[in-house]
Motif scaffolding. Structure first.
Motif, short mmCIF file in Angstrom:
data_model
loop_
_atom_site.label_atom_id
_atom_site.label_comp_id
_atom_site.label_asym_id
_atom_site.label_seq_id
_atom_site.Cartn_x
_atom_site.Cartn_y
_atom_site.Cartn_z
N TYR A 60 0.69 -1.15 -0.12
CA TYR A 60 -0.08 0.08 -0.09
C TYR A 60 0.81 1.30 0.09
CZ TYR A 60 -3.33 3.51 2.06
OH TYR A 60 -4.04 4.77 2.28
N TYR A 74 -5.82 8.99 -6.97
CA TYR A 74 -6.11 9.37 -5.51
C TYR A 74 -6.59 10.83 -5.65
CZ TYR A 74 -5.86 10.90 -0.73
OH TYR A 74 -6.31 11.30 0.38
N ASN A 78 -10.45 12.68 -4.75
CA ASN A 78 -10.22 13.69 -3.50
C ASN A 78 -9.96 15.04 -3.93
OD1 ASN A 78 -9.92 11.66 -0.96
ND2 ASN A 78 -8.74 10.61 -2.49
N ASN A 83 -2.34 12.64 -1.50
CA ASN A 83 -2.30 11.59 -0.27
C ASN A 83 -1.12 12.07 0.66
OD1 ASN A 83 0.11 9.44 -0.30
ND2 ASN A 83 -0.70 9.75 -2.44
N ILE A 148 -6.16 1.54 -7.40
CA ILE A 148 -6.26 2.05 -6.06
C ILE A 148 -7.46 1.36 -5.44
CG2 ILE A 148 -8.17 3.60 -6.76
CD1 ILE A 148 -6.57 5.94 -5.00
N ASP A 149 -8.46 0.72 -6.02
CA ASP A 149 -9.16 -0.15 -5.40
C ASP A 149 -8.59 -1.18 -4.44
OD1 ASP A 149 -11.68 1.27 -6.10
OD2 ASP A 149 -11.64 0.52 -8.12
N TYR A 152 -6.60 -0.11 -1.46
CA TYR A 152 -7.60 0.47 -0.47
C TYR A 152 -7.92 -1.13 0.11
CZ TYR A 152 -8.26 5.22 -0.87
OH TYR A 152 -7.89 6.59 -0.87
N SER A 155 -5.25 -2.16 2.29
CA SER A 155 -5.20 -1.21 3.45
C SER A 155 -6.39 -1.54 4.51
CB SER A 155 -5.25 0.18 3.27
OG SER A 155 -6.58 0.69 2.86
N TYR A 156 -7.25 -2.12 3.90
CA TYR A 156 -8.51 -2.33 4.90
C TYR A 156 -8.23 -3.78 5.68
CZ TYR A 156 -11.21 1.33 2.99
OH TYR A 156 -11.85 2.51 2.67
N GLY A 216 -8.62 9.94 4.66
CA GLY A 216 -8.04 9.32 3.23
C GLY A 216 -7.12 8.18 3.64
N ASN A 217 -6.44 8.37 4.71
CA ASN A 217 -5.39 7.34 5.14
C ASN A 217 -5.91 6.51 6.39
OD1 ASN A 217 -2.86 5.88 5.41
ND2 ASN A 217 -1.79 7.78 5.71
#
Length: 266
Positions: A60, A74, A78, A83, A148-149, A152, A155-156, A216-217
């Motif tokens: 990530y 990103y 946004n 970021n 980016i999906d 993310y 990251s989740y 966003g982070n």
């Protein structure tokens, strides 16, 4: 301009300080395992979660920092804002993955109990995560999703792991009514890193006037908050609930206790 420059300097300082505290926090446990020649008292689930989670976190951060395409994606989502991933985030994540993998490797070399095995829940989580990563990769191939999906999603995964990875160790300590085998120095350094990481994130949001950047982070935000909460739990276990067992923690270092550590382990 002077204020902005000072803010950037302070942000960088906080970033490298949290990088140092969190990076060093991995070593007491690895050193303790080496000196005891044992991982008894450690949760295997925790070790696996830690290595897998930091693998996701490293990908990530590396991609968000180094890929112009991802940065553009990103910004498109946004309102053109950048970021907040910093170089110290990249170094920390990569280093954490390497040392977490090393500590996991110790569990295959050093003594452990027959009950220390990866749980069904952990195996199921790894399988489901792998399916999710594969599905998103296929979606990217057919332009049903963007890179980016996938990032993310990684990251989740890391955020979820941060929420649950300490639970098995809390339970192991509770079941044994002891923190022997679990390094409190790791916890204290981790707490320091969590506070510094949160401070940098808030400072960056303030100086860039991008409070949405905190949300966003989410992985950095969640990582800081959750690590602080669990560190406080471990501190209570070590210094309050199981204080008598903590007094014997030094017995895990046989080279400094005249051999008492060996007798205690038996």
């Amino acid at each position: 301009m002077v204020v902005v420059s000072f803010g950037a300097f302070l942000s960088g300082l906080l970033g490298w300080l949290y990088f140092l505290a969190w990076s060093v926090s991995f070593y007491p446990q690895a050193i303790l395992n080496y000196r005891r020649k044992s991982v008894q008292g450690l949760s295997i689930d925790f070790l696996v979660y830690n290595a897998f989670g930091f693998a996701c976190y490293a990908l990530y951060n590396l991609t968000f920092y180094a890929s112009p395409a991802i940065r553009r994606e990103y910004e498109d989502r946004n309102e053109g804002k950048s970021n907040l991933v910093q170089l110290n985030d990249v170094f920390f994540a990569v280093h954490a993955f390497l040392i977490a993998s090393f500590t996991l490797g110790q569990s295959f070399v050093y003594k452990r109990n027959t009950t220390q095995e990866l749980s069904f829940v952990a195996k199921a989580f790894l399988f489901i995560s792998g399916i999710g990563i594969a599905a998103l990769s296929v979606g990217i191939t057919f332009r049903a999703a963007m890179w980016i999906d996938l990032l993310y999603f990684l990251s989740y995964i890391k955020l979820f792991i941060s929420l649950v990875k300490y639970c098995p160790q809390v339970y192991v300590n509770y079941k044994a009514q002891s923190t022997v085998g679990w390094s409190i120095h790791n916890v204290l350094l981790d707490l320091t890193g969590g506070v510094l990481s949160m401070s940098q994130l808030v400072l960056d949001a303030a100086r860039l006037d991008n409070w949405g950047g905190i949300a966003g982070n989410p992985v950095k935000l969640g990582l800081g908050l959750v690590s602080i909460a669990f560190d406080l739990v471990f501190i209570v276990q070590h210094y309050v609930l199981y204080r008598r067992s903590a007094d014997f923690q030094r017995l895990s270092f046989p080279e400094t206790d005249g051999g008492l550590g060996r007798r205690f382990q038996r």
